[in-house]
Write an enzyme that holds these catalytic residues in place. Structure first.
Site, mmCIF file in Angstrom:
data_model
loop_
_atom_site.group_PDB
_atom_site.id
_atom_site.type_symbol
_atom_site.label_atom_id
_atom_site.label_comp_id
_atom_site.label_asym_id
_atom_site.label_seq_id
_atom_site.Cartn_x
_atom_site.Cartn_y
_atom_site.Cartn_z
ATOM 1 N NE ARG A 165 -4.946 -8.174 4.196
ATOM 2 C CZ ARG A 165 -4.501 -9.189 3.448
ATOM 3 N NH1 ARG A 165 -3.497 -9.024 2.622
ATOM 4 N NH2 ARG A 165 -5.081 -10.368 3.530
ATOM 5 C CG ASP B 227 7.553 12.558 9.996
ATOM 6 O OD1 ASP B 227 6.726 13.363 9.549
ATOM 7 O OD2 ASP B 227 7.363 11.897 11.045
ATOM 8 C CE LYS C 170 0.260 13.682 14.672
ATOM 9 N NZ LYS C 170 -0.308 13.204 15.919
ATOM 10 C CE1 TYR D 67 4.961 11.527 18.649
ATOM 11 C CE2 TYR D 67 5.264 9.785 17.032
ATOM 12 C CZ TYR D 67 4.584 10.322 18.115
ATOM 13 O OH TYR D 67 3.532 9.634 18.650
HETATM 14 N N1 PLP Z 1 5.488 11.883 12.855
HETATM 15 C C1 PLP Z 1 5.301 12.993 13.588
HETATM 16 C C2 PLP Z 1 6.146 14.195 13.305
HETATM 17 C C3 PLP Z 1 4.329 13.023 14.592
HETATM 18 O O1 PLP Z 1 4.177 14.137 15.318
HETATM 19 C C4 PLP Z 1 3.555 11.865 14.835
HETATM 20 C C5 PLP Z 1 2.521 11.836 15.895
HETATM 21 O O2 PLP Z 1 2.418 12.751 16.707
HETATM 22 C C6 PLP Z 1 3.788 10.733 14.053
HETATM 23 C C7 PLP Z 1 4.754 10.770 13.066
HETATM 24 C C8 PLP Z 1 3.001 9.455 14.270
HETATM 25 O O3 PLP Z 1 1.770 9.550 13.652
HETATM 26 P P1 PLP Z 1 0.443 8.756 14.149
HETATM 27 O O4 PLP Z 1 0.094 9.299 15.500
HETATM 28 O O5 PLP Z 1 -0.541 9.042 13.081
HETATM 29 O O6 PLP Z 1 0.793 7.302 14.217
#
Ligand code: PLP
Length: 388
Positions: free
Chosen positions: A58, A183, A208, A110
């Site tokens: 971990r 992000d 992604k 998101y």
């Molecule tokens: N940030 C963005 C821009 C996303 O599109 C997503 C998921 O679609 C996330 C964060 C969350 O990621 P995860 O699905 O890997 O938890």
């Protein structure tokens, strides 16, 4: 290559990526690392760890260290930490704001992030302020007035593809003592490096494009400053709250990263051509894509991004929900599925997911552009648009 590991400063990132961060396994000479499945590591007779870097998985394992080192190099950052999903990474960063503090988040990002921040802040006595970030002066004023502990941006935003001015926002955050996290999932670190523009932290859903094959959940956070208070918290969260990425997923992610530069190149090229096709199409009302000269933040996007504008775009179809769903339903090559950044192109009707009150137009289709041949993608969209 005689060295076990190519040295980062001498090489382009494409070369580092192609070698999965470089090096070969000293014990076997293998050019790809083994998957370390052990959760615990032995001590010798005098109770010293056999390998001081390994106590319990971990905390650390070789694959985390290798993959995190590669991502930190891509971002131009000091250190990275992998998490079990993008949301786990977001949760660790958001929890840096203590009860009584303030979190300023870009609105229209998101939906999962917005929902989580709303719930977390409500139960943790953190004031959450949600503001449109592409209106720069308003957003800067909001930072000065609310004096947030953490500012959260998403560039470009999903699914509206808005572009916030990271440089100016980072400068105001520094002035006001706020931590800025971006992000940059929809851009990838090859196109957008928020740390170079002044952000303190950058995060990606590794689910992604970083992995790129729609076969793992993962997240990653990278810091500009390994000694910052925010980073100490994120590191501790990963270790103590335990949202670590599994060994197999880390191995898959490292394998995916080997082809990142090729995939990003093709996906961006396809997205640019698809946006241009849709932009001139009589059945399409609006195309949201920062690569289009008509996009309101196109010049800003050009000043921050290199090599493309990402592979996510949205199109508002002439008509309403019925027409958008008809077009989505008529697509053959595009898969009707959520997510983005995979080799396969996907289409999603976000209104169906987010519903009334979310602000998502009912005629909006979000498109994640993959690595297929562009002629096939255009032909598929063309025939699907002909059904309305
Ligand atoms: N940030 C963005 C821009 C996303 O599109 C997503 C998921 O679609 C996330 C964060 C969350 O990621 P995860 O699905 O890997 O938890």
């Amino acid at each position: 290559m005689s060295k076990t590991s190519p040295s980062a400063p001498d090489l382009h990132v494409d070369s580092l990526l192609a070698h999965g961060g470089g090096g070969f396994d000293l014990a076997t000479g293998a050019v790809v690392p083994p998957i370390q499945t052990a959760t615990t590591f032995v001590r010798d007779e005098s109770y010293e760890l056999r390998n001081p870097g390994h106590l319990y998985s971990r905390d650390d394992n070789d694959l985390f260290v290798k993959t995190e080192g590669l991502i930190a190099a891509l971002e131009g950052g000091a250190e990275s930490r992998l998490f079990a999903s993008g949301m786990a990474a977001i949760a660790a960063i958001a929890r840096t704001v203590r009860p009584g503090g303030t979190l300023l988040a870009q609105s229209g990002i998101y939906w999962g992030t917005t929902l989580f921040l709303r719930k977390l802040c409500a139960r943790s006595n953190v004031a959450l302020v949600e503001t449109e970030a592409s209106e720069l002066e308003i957003f800067l004023e909001e930072i000065s007035v609310t004096k947030p502990d953490l500012v959260w941006l998403e560039v470009p935003s999903n699914p509206f593809l808005k572009v916030a001015d990271i440089r100016s926002i980072a400068a105001r955050c520094k002035e006001m003592g706020a931590v800025l996290c971006v992000d940059a999932t929809a851009a990838t670190p090859l196109i957008l490096k928020p740390l170079n523009l002044g952000a303190d932290l950058v995060m990606h859903s590794a689910t992604k494009a970083l992995n790129g094959h729609s076969d793992l959940l993962g997240g990653v956070v990278t810091t500009a400053d390994a000694d910052s208070e925010a980073w100490a918290f994120v590191r501790e969260e990963r270790k103590l709250a335990g949202a670590v990425l599994g060994s197999f997923e880390t191995w898959l992610l490292l394998r995916g990263l080997r082809t990142l530069s090729l995939r990003v190149e093709r996906m961006n090229d396809n997205a640019r051509k698809l946006a241009a096709f849709l932009d001139g199409h009589p059945k399409v009302e609006t195309v949201l894509y920062p690569g289009l000269a008509s996009h309101p933040q196109h010049e800003l996007a050009k000043s921050m991004m290199t090599g493309g504008f990402g592979s996510l775009l949205s199109a508002q179809i002439n008509g309403g929900k019925g027409e958008a769903l008809k077009v989505a339903g008529a697509l053959d090559l595009f898969q009707r599925a959520t997510s983005l950044g995979g080799t396969e192109s996907l289409v999603e009707h976000r209104f169906t997911i987010e519903g009334e009150g979310s602000g998502i137009p009912e005629n909006l289709l979000r498109i994640s552009v993959g690595i297929e041949h562009i002629d096939d993608l255009i032909a598929d969209l063309d025939q699907a648009l002909s059904v309305i």
